[in-house]
Design a protein around this motif. Structure first.
Motif, short mmCIF file in Angstrom:
data_model
loop_
_atom_site.label_atom_id
_atom_site.label_comp_id
_atom_site.label_asym_id
_atom_site.label_seq_id
_atom_site.Cartn_x
_atom_site.Cartn_y
_atom_site.Cartn_z
N THR A 193 0.85 -1.19 0.00
CA THR A 193 0.00 0.00 0.00
C THR A 193 0.88 1.23 0.00
O THR A 193 2.03 1.18 -0.40
N TRP A 219 -2.06 7.35 -1.65
CA TRP A 219 -2.88 7.40 -2.86
C TRP A 219 -2.49 8.70 -3.56
O TRP A 219 -2.82 9.79 -3.10
N GLU A 224 -4.51 11.99 -4.14
CA GLU A 224 -4.93 12.71 -2.93
C GLU A 224 -3.84 13.63 -2.39
O GLU A 224 -4.12 14.47 -1.53
N ASP A 266 1.01 3.84 -3.43
CA ASP A 266 0.16 2.69 -3.73
C ASP A 266 0.11 2.52 -5.24
O ASP A 266 -0.32 3.43 -5.96
N ASN A 281 -1.79 0.93 -7.12
CA ASN A 281 -3.12 1.04 -7.72
C ASN A 281 -3.45 2.49 -8.07
O ASN A 281 -4.24 2.74 -8.98
N SER A 282 -2.84 3.44 -7.37
CA SER A 282 -3.14 4.84 -7.63
C SER A 282 -2.43 5.39 -8.86
O SER A 282 -2.72 6.50 -9.30
N PHE A 341 -7.32 5.44 -12.24
CA PHE A 341 -7.03 6.30 -11.08
C PHE A 341 -5.86 7.26 -11.29
O PHE A 341 -5.67 8.17 -10.50
N GLY A 372 -4.74 7.20 1.38
CA GLY A 372 -4.06 5.98 0.98
C GLY A 372 -4.15 5.04 2.16
O GLY A 372 -4.18 5.48 3.31
N HIS A 373 -4.20 3.75 1.89
CA HIS A 373 -4.35 2.79 2.99
C HIS A 373 -3.15 2.75 3.93
O HIS A 373 -3.26 2.27 5.04
N CYS A 406 -10.07 11.44 2.57
CA CYS A 406 -10.19 9.98 2.56
C CYS A 406 -9.64 9.37 3.86
O CYS A 406 -10.12 9.69 4.92
#
Length: 135
Positions: free
Chosen positions: A15, A18, A21, A49, A51-52, A57, A100-101, A133
């Motif tokens: 992770t 993000w 953000e 992360d 995924n971001s 995204f 972000g996580h 977030c």
């Protein structure tokens, strides 16, 4: 002042920050004429992360950030938030916490003591304290 996570994993899963953000507010602040400092819980490079930075995204601001040498340099060499506690209210107009996580791992508990002190100090000084977030 933008304070990011330093955590690269949560419960064994990769992770981090993000990116959107942080990137979108960063450019909003810079374009408004503010000097921006990026700090993190531990200091040093901020994990992103993955995924971001994948579609859908990976936004225009995130792409711009990743091609901005000064911005990436700050993200790669952040100050530890603990180093800012003493004079944070005198040095900054606001503190912003992107998500972000990774924040679920190090924005809580003992690891976040300095971050909590920064937020409390800024709030007590009537400075802007904001988050998005998970931040």
């Amino acid at each position: 002042l933008i304070v990011s996570t330093s955590a690269s994993e949560m419960e064994g899963h990769p992770t981090g920050l993000w990116l959107e953000e942080l990137a979108a507010p960063y450019y909003t602040f810079v374009e408004a004429g503010y000097d921006v400092t990026i700090a993190s819980v531990k200091g040093g490079p901020v994990p992103i992360d993955q995924n971001s930075v994948s579609e859908p995204f990976f936004t225009d601001d995130a792409k711009k950030f990743m091609h901005d040498g000064a911005a990436v340099g700050m993200l790669s060499h952040t100050k530890a938030v603990a180093d800012l506690v003493g004079d944070v209210a005198e040095s900054f107009d606001a503190v912003f916490l992107p998500g972000g996580h990774g924040t679920c791992a190090d924005f809580v508990g003992d690891a976040a003591a300095a971050l909590h002190k920064v937020v409390e100090t800024m709030f007590a000084a009537n400075k802007v304290v904001a988050a998005v977030c998970h931040g």
